[in-house]
Design a protein around this motif. Structure first.
Motif, PDB file in Angstrom:
ATOM      1  N   PRO A 205     -45.085 -14.816 -29.357  1.00 31.04           N
ATOM      2  CA  PRO A 205     -45.607 -14.765 -27.988  1.00 31.04           C
ATOM      3  C   PRO A 205     -44.574 -15.202 -26.946  1.00 31.04           C
ATOM      4  O   PRO A 205     -44.500 -14.631 -25.862  1.00 31.04           O
ATOM      5  CB  PRO A 205     -46.811 -15.720 -28.029  1.00 31.04           C
ATOM      6  CG  PRO A 205     -47.238 -15.733 -29.460  1.00 31.04           C
ATOM      7  CD  PRO A 205     -45.953 -15.652 -30.230  1.00 31.04           C
ATOM      8  N   VAL A 206     -43.790 -16.221 -27.284  1.00 33.81           N
ATOM      9  CA  VAL A 206     -42.760 -16.684 -26.348  1.00 33.81           C
ATOM     10  C   VAL A 206     -41.656 -15.634 -26.223  1.00 33.81           C
ATOM     11  O   VAL A 206     -41.141 -15.381 -25.130  1.00 33.81           O
ATOM     12  CB  VAL A 206     -42.175 -18.035 -26.807  1.00 33.81           C
ATOM     13  CG1 VAL A 206     -41.106 -18.527 -25.823  1.00 33.81           C
ATOM     14  CG2 VAL A 206     -43.281 -19.070 -26.938  1.00 33.81           C
ATOM     15  N   SER A 267     -48.154  -8.925 -21.823  1.00 31.24           N
ATOM     16  CA  SER A 267     -48.114 -10.326 -22.249  1.00 31.24           C
ATOM     17  C   SER A 267     -49.447 -11.014 -22.008  1.00 31.24           C
ATOM     18  O   SER A 267     -49.914 -11.814 -22.832  1.00 31.24           O
ATOM     19  CB  SER A 267     -46.988 -11.070 -21.514  1.00 31.24           C
ATOM     20  OG  SER A 267     -45.723 -10.539 -21.832  1.00 31.24           O
ATOM     21  N   VAL A 268     -50.080 -10.713 -20.876  1.00 25.62           N
ATOM     22  CA  VAL A 268     -51.397 -11.284 -20.586  1.00 25.62           C
ATOM     23  C   VAL A 268     -52.438 -10.710 -21.543  1.00 25.62           C
ATOM     24  O   VAL A 268     -53.295 -11.434 -22.077  1.00 25.62           O
ATOM     25  CB  VAL A 268     -51.791 -11.010 -19.115  1.00 25.62           C
ATOM     26  CG1 VAL A 268     -53.256 -11.386 -18.871  1.00 25.62           C
ATOM     27  CG2 VAL A 268     -50.881 -11.798 -18.167  1.00 25.62           C
ATOM     28  N   LEU A 269     -52.340  -9.412 -21.793  1.00 21.55           N
ATOM     29  CA  LEU A 269     -53.319  -8.737 -22.643  1.00 21.55           C
ATOM     30  C   LEU A 269     -53.346  -9.307 -24.055  1.00 21.55           C
ATOM     31  O   LEU A 269     -54.417  -9.468 -24.662  1.00 21.55           O
ATOM     32  CB  LEU A 269     -53.009  -7.240 -22.693  1.00 21.55           C
ATOM     33  CG  LEU A 269     -54.044  -6.337 -23.380  1.00 21.55           C
ATOM     34  CD1 LEU A 269     -55.363  -6.376 -22.614  1.00 21.55           C
ATOM     35  CD2 LEU A 269     -53.524  -4.914 -23.477  1.00 21.55           C
ATOM     36  N   VAL A 270     -52.157  -9.654 -24.596  1.00 21.20           N
ATOM     37  CA  VAL A 270     -52.100 -10.164 -25.974  1.00 21.20           C
ATOM     38  C   VAL A 270     -52.109 -11.688 -26.039  1.00 21.20           C
ATOM     39  O   VAL A 270     -51.985 -12.265 -27.109  1.00 21.20           O
ATOM     40  CB  VAL A 270     -50.848  -9.618 -26.705  1.00 21.20           C
ATOM     41  CG1 VAL A 270     -50.871  -8.104 -26.735  1.00 21.20           C
ATOM     42  CG2 VAL A 270     -49.552 -10.130 -26.071  1.00 21.20           C
ATOM     43  N   GLY A 271     -52.224 -12.338 -24.874  1.00 21.20           N
ATOM     44  CA  GLY A 271     -52.328 -13.791 -24.863  1.00 21.20           C
ATOM     45  C   GLY A 271     -51.012 -14.533 -24.842  1.00 21.20           C
ATOM     46  O   GLY A 271     -50.990 -15.757 -25.006  1.00 21.20           O
ATOM     47  N   ALA A 272     -49.898 -13.833 -24.637  1.00 21.33           N
ATOM     48  CA  ALA A 272     -48.601 -14.506 -24.568  1.00 21.33           C
ATOM     49  C   ALA A 272     -48.399 -15.207 -23.232  1.00 21.33           C
ATOM     50  O   ALA A 272     -47.582 -16.121 -23.110  1.00 21.33           O
ATOM     51  CB  ALA A 272     -47.471 -13.506 -24.795  1.00 21.33           C
ATOM     52  N   MET A 273     -49.128 -14.757 -22.204  1.00 25.17           N
ATOM     53  CA  MET A 273     -49.131 -15.391 -20.891  1.00 25.17           C
ATOM     54  C   MET A 273     -50.576 -15.580 -20.451  1.00 25.17           C
ATOM     55  O   MET A 273     -51.447 -14.780 -20.826  1.00 25.17           O
ATOM     56  CB  MET A 273     -48.404 -14.534 -19.850  1.00 25.17           C
ATOM     57  CG  MET A 273     -46.893 -14.495 -19.954  1.00 25.17           C
ATOM     58  SD  MET A 273     -46.194 -13.538 -18.565  1.00 25.17           S
ATOM     59  CE  MET A 273     -44.439 -13.638 -18.940  1.00 25.17           C
ATOM     60  N   PRO A 274     -50.860 -16.596 -19.646  1.00 28.31           N
ATOM     61  CA  PRO A 274     -52.225 -16.775 -19.118  1.00 28.31           C
ATOM     62  C   PRO A 274     -52.517 -15.719 -18.051  1.00 28.31           C
ATOM     63  O   PRO A 274     -51.595 -15.201 -17.406  1.00 28.31           O
ATOM     64  CB  PRO A 274     -52.176 -18.189 -18.522  1.00 28.31           C
ATOM     65  CG  PRO A 274     -50.746 -18.380 -18.119  1.00 28.31           C
ATOM     66  CD  PRO A 274     -49.948 -17.662 -19.177  1.00 28.31           C
ATOM     67  N   TRP A 275     -53.779 -15.436 -17.823  1.00 26.21           N
ATOM     68  CA  TRP A 275     -54.137 -14.367 -16.883  1.00 26.21           C
ATOM     69  C   TRP A 275     -53.630 -14.593 -15.465  1.00 26.21           C
ATOM     70  O   TRP A 275     -53.326 -13.612 -14.749  1.00 26.21           O
ATOM     71  CB  TRP A 275     -55.651 -14.131 -16.884  1.00 26.21           C
ATOM     72  CG  TRP A 275     -56.476 -15.273 -16.359  1.00 26.21           C
ATOM     73  CD1 TRP A 275     -57.102 -16.248 -17.061  1.00 26.21           C
ATOM     74  CD2 TRP A 275     -56.779 -15.531 -14.980  1.00 26.21           C
ATOM     75  NE1 TRP A 275     -57.758 -17.123 -16.240  1.00 26.21           N
ATOM     76  CE2 TRP A 275     -57.588 -16.704 -14.948  1.00 26.21           C
ATOM     77  CE3 TRP A 275     -56.450 -14.910 -13.782  1.00 26.21           C
ATOM     78  CZ2 TRP A 275     -58.054 -17.255 -13.749  1.00 26.21           C
ATOM     79  CZ3 TRP A 275     -56.926 -15.454 -12.580  1.00 26.21           C
ATOM     80  CH2 TRP A 275     -57.715 -16.615 -12.577  1.00 26.21           C
ATOM     81  N   PRO A 276     -53.482 -15.857 -14.961  1.00 29.31           N
ATOM     82  CA  PRO A 276     -52.964 -15.993 -13.597  1.00 29.31           C
ATOM     83  C   PRO A 276     -51.522 -15.489 -13.416  1.00 29.31           C
ATOM     84  O   PRO A 276     -51.064 -15.339 -12.279  1.00 29.31           O
ATOM     85  CB  PRO A 276     -53.045 -17.506 -13.335  1.00 29.31           C
ATOM     86  CG  PRO A 276     -54.124 -17.992 -14.233  1.00 29.31           C
ATOM     87  CD  PRO A 276     -53.967 -17.165 -15.481  1.00 29.31           C
ATOM     88  N   LEU A 334     -50.395 -21.929 -12.396  1.00 30.21           N
ATOM     89  CA  LEU A 334     -51.841 -21.824 -12.177  1.00 30.21           C
ATOM     90  C   LEU A 334     -52.579 -21.642 -13.501  1.00 30.21           C
ATOM     91  O   LEU A 334     -53.726 -22.089 -13.647  1.00 30.21           O
ATOM     92  CB  LEU A 334     -52.141 -20.660 -11.233  1.00 30.21           C
ATOM     93  CG  LEU A 334     -51.717 -20.858  -9.773  1.00 30.21           C
ATOM     94  CD1 LEU A 334     -51.957 -19.583  -8.975  1.00 30.21           C
ATOM     95  CD2 LEU A 334     -52.455 -22.036  -9.150  1.00 30.21           C
ATOM     96  N   GLY A 335     -51.931 -20.997 -14.460  1.00 33.28           N
ATOM     97  CA  GLY A 335     -52.525 -20.852 -15.783  1.00 33.28           C
ATOM     98  C   GLY A 335     -52.755 -22.193 -16.446  1.00 33.28           C
ATOM     99  O   GLY A 335     -53.773 -22.395 -17.131  1.00 33.28           O
ATOM    100  N   ILE A 336     -51.822 -23.116 -16.268  1.00 34.52           N
ATOM    101  CA  ILE A 336     -51.988 -24.470 -16.819  1.00 34.52           C
ATOM    102  C   ILE A 336     -53.168 -25.162 -16.161  1.00 34.52           C
ATOM    103  O   ILE A 336     -54.000 -25.793 -16.832  1.00 34.52           O
ATOM    104  CB  ILE A 336     -50.690 -25.285 -16.616  1.00 34.52           C
ATOM    105  CG1 ILE A 336     -49.544 -24.665 -17.417  1.00 34.52           C
ATOM    106  CG2 ILE A 336     -50.899 -26.738 -17.010  1.00 34.52           C
ATOM    107  CD1 ILE A 336     -48.200 -25.268 -17.109  1.00 34.52           C
TER     108      ILE A 336
END
Length: 345
Positions: A205-206, A267-276, A334-336
């Motif tokens: 993911p990273v 990346s957002v779709l597969v969860g590698a990044m948060p949606w924000p 913002l994801g955090i």
């Protein structure tokens, strides 16, 4: 503090800000600029935020992960920033030795060349390269003792690619491999290496999350190399824009900038990044603004108050990269906050 001292201090701060904004010293004789401004220009500190953003992407991805140690995270970000600085200095040193940097080459036109302009001597530049690399070596030793041999692998790969970019015998820039070099360095190596230093492990993911910003950095380099086609081609420097030709290289650069948004979405779709992280869409108006300029040849004369001429496409790509990169950092932050809110609620 007297009025004169306040005026002198304000003048120095204005000089530093101008150099950080434009890569140039303020107008006037070069022998009158202060030492800080001189080294801001010599080190091309104006572009170091590209690396700082890569480090912040890694940092924000690492927040909340098991094993996070803020000491090693901060040290790693300092390390990659020093590595970028060393790379800037080494590029000028090697290109001058190779003869590709000259008074009529863009490097000496968009900003004073460290050696050719007399800003610093060759010896001073060599000492600066040695000093910055020595400081980076100390950081590497500390991080390696804390996190193990993978830190050495990340750092060594980055150093070798940075040197090989301009230095013989590889001279990747001359062989159409400079652009892939930058994607690997500013994407996986910087982001994954910093993340590993902070957390002690790294996964796919990273790696995926490291690629969008890497594409933006390549777009800036592509713009710069498009600007330099008339200068590079006669010298046998086969950058990707030289190989593609200006029209196709401009289209490819737009493709890289579009690819940034697509990869953030994936990346957002597969969860590698948060949606924000999707906040980056707010940079689309900037892309729309620069888009028409990439669809046509550059102007014959520089616009008024345009300090980095003959760079044109590089500047256009940079203003988009700067905004999109900052929005990516803000979105990850913002994801955090969103994750913490979810936990508390």
């Amino acid at each position: 503090m007297t009025e004169a001292e306040r005026g002198s201090s304000s003048s120095r701060l204005a000089s530093w800000a101008y150099a950080l904004r434009t890569t140039n010293p303020p107008p006037g004789p070069l022998d009158r600029i202060d030492a800080v401004t001189r080294w801001i220009v010599v080190g091309r500190a104006a572009v170091l935020p590209m690396t700082l953003v890569a480090g912040l992407v890694a940092a924000l991805l690492a927040v909340g992960q098991p094993g996070l140690d803020w000491r090693w995270l901060v040290l790693a970000i300092v390390g990659i920033t020093l590595a970028h600085l060393a790379n800037n200095l080494m590029n000028d040193l090697y290109d001058t030795r190779a003869g590709s940097d000259s008074a009529g080459y863009p490097r000496a036109l968009y900003a004073p060349h460290p050696i050719l302009s007399g800003l610093v001597t060759r010896r001073a530049l060599v000492l600066a390269v040695l000093g910055v690399n020595a400081a980076d070596l100390v950081i590497l030793v500390v991080l390696a003792l804390a996190r193990g041999w993978p830190v050495v692998a990340f750092a060594l790969a980055g150093f070798l690619l940075s040197v090989a970019y301009t230095a013989p015998p590889l001279r990747l820039k001359k062989r159409g491999l400079g652009e892939p070099d930058v994607l690997v360095v500013w994407g996986p190596l910087m982001v994954c290496g910093t993340y590993y230093s902070a957390v002690g492990q790294v996964g796919w993911p990273v790696l995926l999350a490291s690629l969008p910003y890497g594409l933006l950095c390549v777009a800036v380099l592509m713009g710069k190399h498009i600007d330099k086609i008339p200068y590079d081609e006669p010298l046998g420097i086969r950058t990707v824009p030289v190989l593609l030709g200006q029209r196709r290289a401009r289209a490819a650069t737009l493709g890289l900038m579009i690819g940034f948004y697509l990869l953030v979405g994936v990346s957002v779709l597969v969860g590698a990044m948060p949606w924000p992280a999707l906040l980056v869409v707010l940079a689309l108006p900037r892309l729309i603004k620069v888009w028409p300029y990439f669809r046509r040849p550059p102007p014959e004369e520089p616009p008024k108050n345009f300090p980095v001429w003959p760079l044109w496409y590089a500047a256009l790509a940079w203003v988009h990269t700067r905004q999109a990169g900052l929005l990516l950092v803000l979105g990850l932050a913002l994801g955090i906050l969103a994750r913490q809110w979810h936990v508390l609620s």
